[in-house]
Each structure stands twice: as C-alpha cells, then as structure tokens.
Design a protein around this motif. Structure first.
Motif, PDB file in Angstrom:
ATOM      1  N   ASP A 135       4.148  10.007  -3.948  1.00  0.00           N
ATOM      2  CA  ASP A 135       4.428  11.001  -2.688  1.00  0.00           C
ATOM      3  C   ASP A 135       2.938  11.777  -2.292  1.00  0.00           C
ATOM      4  OD1 ASP A 135       6.854  10.284  -2.057  1.00  0.00           O
ATOM      5  OD2 ASP A 135       7.695  11.657  -3.515  1.00  0.00           O
ATOM      6  N   SER A 136       2.425  12.372  -3.477  1.00  0.00           N
ATOM      7  CA  SER A 136       1.170  13.313  -3.423  1.00  0.00           C
ATOM      8  C   SER A 136       0.114  12.550  -2.616  1.00  0.00           C
ATOM      9  CB  SER A 136       0.935  14.221  -4.477  1.00  0.00           C
ATOM     10  OG  SER A 136       0.413  13.185  -5.547  1.00  0.00           O
ATOM     11  N   ILE A 176       1.140  -1.208   4.106  1.00  0.00           N
ATOM     12  CA  ILE A 176       1.229  -0.513   5.442  1.00  0.00           C
ATOM     13  C   ILE A 176       1.289  -1.415   6.567  1.00  0.00           C
ATOM     14  CG2 ILE A 176      -0.512   0.946   6.607  1.00  0.00           C
ATOM     15  CD1 ILE A 176      -1.873   1.802   4.202  1.00  0.00           C
ATOM     16  N   GLY A 177       2.099  -0.829   7.610  1.00  0.00           N
ATOM     17  CA  GLY A 177       2.318  -1.479   8.661  1.00  0.00           C
ATOM     18  C   GLY A 177       2.283  -0.673  10.018  1.00  0.00           C
ATOM     19  N   ALA A 200       7.780   5.066  -3.483  1.00  0.00           N
ATOM     20  CA  ALA A 200       7.811   6.034  -2.285  1.00  0.00           C
ATOM     21  C   ALA A 200       7.471   5.643  -1.061  1.00  0.00           C
ATOM     22  CB  ALA A 200       6.826   7.228  -2.986  1.00  0.00           C
ATOM     23  N   SER A 201       7.732   6.219   0.280  1.00  0.00           N
ATOM     24  CA  SER A 201       7.395   5.852   1.317  1.00  0.00           C
ATOM     25  C   SER A 201       6.985   6.975   2.443  1.00  0.00           C
ATOM     26  CB  SER A 201       8.573   5.346   1.985  1.00  0.00           C
ATOM     27  OG  SER A 201       9.285   3.987   1.436  1.00  0.00           O
ATOM     28  N   TYR A 202       6.049   6.647   3.187  1.00  0.00           N
ATOM     29  CA  TYR A 202       5.411   7.631   4.116  1.00  0.00           C
ATOM     30  C   TYR A 202       5.586   7.078   5.555  1.00  0.00           C
ATOM     31  CZ  TYR A 202       2.344  10.681   6.547  1.00  0.00           C
ATOM     32  OH  TYR A 202       1.489  11.558   7.218  1.00  0.00           O
ATOM     33  N   PHE A 225       3.692   2.878   8.859  1.00  0.00           N
ATOM     34  CA  PHE A 225       4.573   3.357   7.792  1.00  0.00           C
ATOM     35  C   PHE A 225       3.791   2.724   6.518  1.00  0.00           C
ATOM     36  CE2 PHE A 225       5.753  -0.816   9.414  1.00  0.00           C
ATOM     37  CZ  PHE A 225       6.030  -1.794   8.178  1.00  0.00           C
ATOM     38  N   CYS A 226       4.365   3.270   5.240  1.00  0.00           N
ATOM     39  CA  CYS A 226       3.563   2.810   3.971  1.00  0.00           C
ATOM     40  C   CYS A 226       4.657   2.811   2.913  1.00  0.00           C
ATOM     41  CB  CYS A 226       2.390   3.660   3.709  1.00  0.00           C
ATOM     42  SG  CYS A 226       1.674   3.163   2.188  1.00  0.00           S
ATOM     43  N   THR A 227       4.903   2.008   2.287  1.00  0.00           N
ATOM     44  CA  THR A 227       5.567   1.726   1.067  1.00  0.00           C
ATOM     45  C   THR A 227       4.898   1.480  -0.175  1.00  0.00           C
ATOM     46  OG1 THR A 227       7.530   1.201   2.410  1.00  0.00           O
ATOM     47  CG2 THR A 227       7.735   0.701   0.047  1.00  0.00           C
ATOM     48  N   THR A 228       5.077   2.233  -0.973  1.00  0.00           N
ATOM     49  CA  THR A 228       4.190   2.082  -2.122  1.00  0.00           C
ATOM     50  C   THR A 228       4.986   1.973  -3.400  1.00  0.00           C
ATOM     51  OG1 THR A 228       2.370   3.329  -1.183  1.00  0.00           O
ATOM     52  CG2 THR A 228       2.325   3.163  -3.768  1.00  0.00           C
TER      53      THR A 228
END
Length: 116
Positions: free
Chosen positions: A30-31, A78-79, A104-106, A112-115
C-alpha cells in the motif's frame, strides 16, 4: 576423547517467528503504491517504468523485513480506467503451512493497479 557430532545447519522451513505475515506485506505494498502512483496519469509509454519501479521497491522493502527462507514473487498489473470491468485470477501450488500471499490495489481517475 569425546567425539563431536555436528548437527545439520540447514533449515528447509522458515522459523515461526519469521513467518510470512500478509498484513505487514499489504502495508508495504500500500505504501509503495501510494508513493509511486499518487497523482499519476495513465500513459502507455510510462507503464513499464511504473511496473518496474513498483516491483523493485516492494521486493527491496520485503528483503528488509525479517522473513528468512522465503522467495518473493511480486506481480504488478496496471491498466487504464475506461469504464469497463476488470477481473484477475491467479493459481499457485504451495505449502499451506509456510506459503502465503498479500495483495493491494490502487486506483485513481485514469488508472488502476493491483499488486500481489
């Protein structure tokens, strides 16, 4: 004369106190996502740089934690936000006693980003 027996010095499994903790790893992810993507605008030419930077920084921060005997796999997707839905799935074979994952997602107005 006493004969000294040596015990095996290798460990296959991680120590319980050094077990993978998904909550701690999620905070790290997240950070990193917040730091790297805050204010970012989707640009297809910059996405590979974002992915490399996020992946490297997450791996570096994970190595600083005391989780010996783990291999870390960091996957970043990332999309661009275009109003369509997005689903992602993953399948792995692992040892349920020692292996785990964190995710985590942002998201902002353009990406958008999912890691994991």
């Amino acid at each position: 004369m006493h004969e000294v027996q040596e015990e095996a010095s290798y460990h296959i499994r991680p120590n319980f106190k050094n077990k993978f903790r998904p909550v701690v790893v999620k905070k790290i992810i997240d950070s990193v996502l917040q730091e790297k993507l805050e204010g970012a605008v989707y640009d297809s030419d910059k996405i590979s740089d974002y992915v490399s930077s996020i992946t490297d920084q997450v791996k570096q921060k994970l190595k600083e934690e005391t989780m010996d005997r783990y291999k870390f796999i960091v996957q970043v997707v990332i999309g661009e936000h275009r109003g369509a839905g997005f689903k992602m799935a993953c399948r792995c074979f692992w040892d349920s006693d020692t292996d785990n994952y964190a995710q985590a997602s942002y998201s902002n107005d353009t990406l958008f980003c999912t890691t994991t």
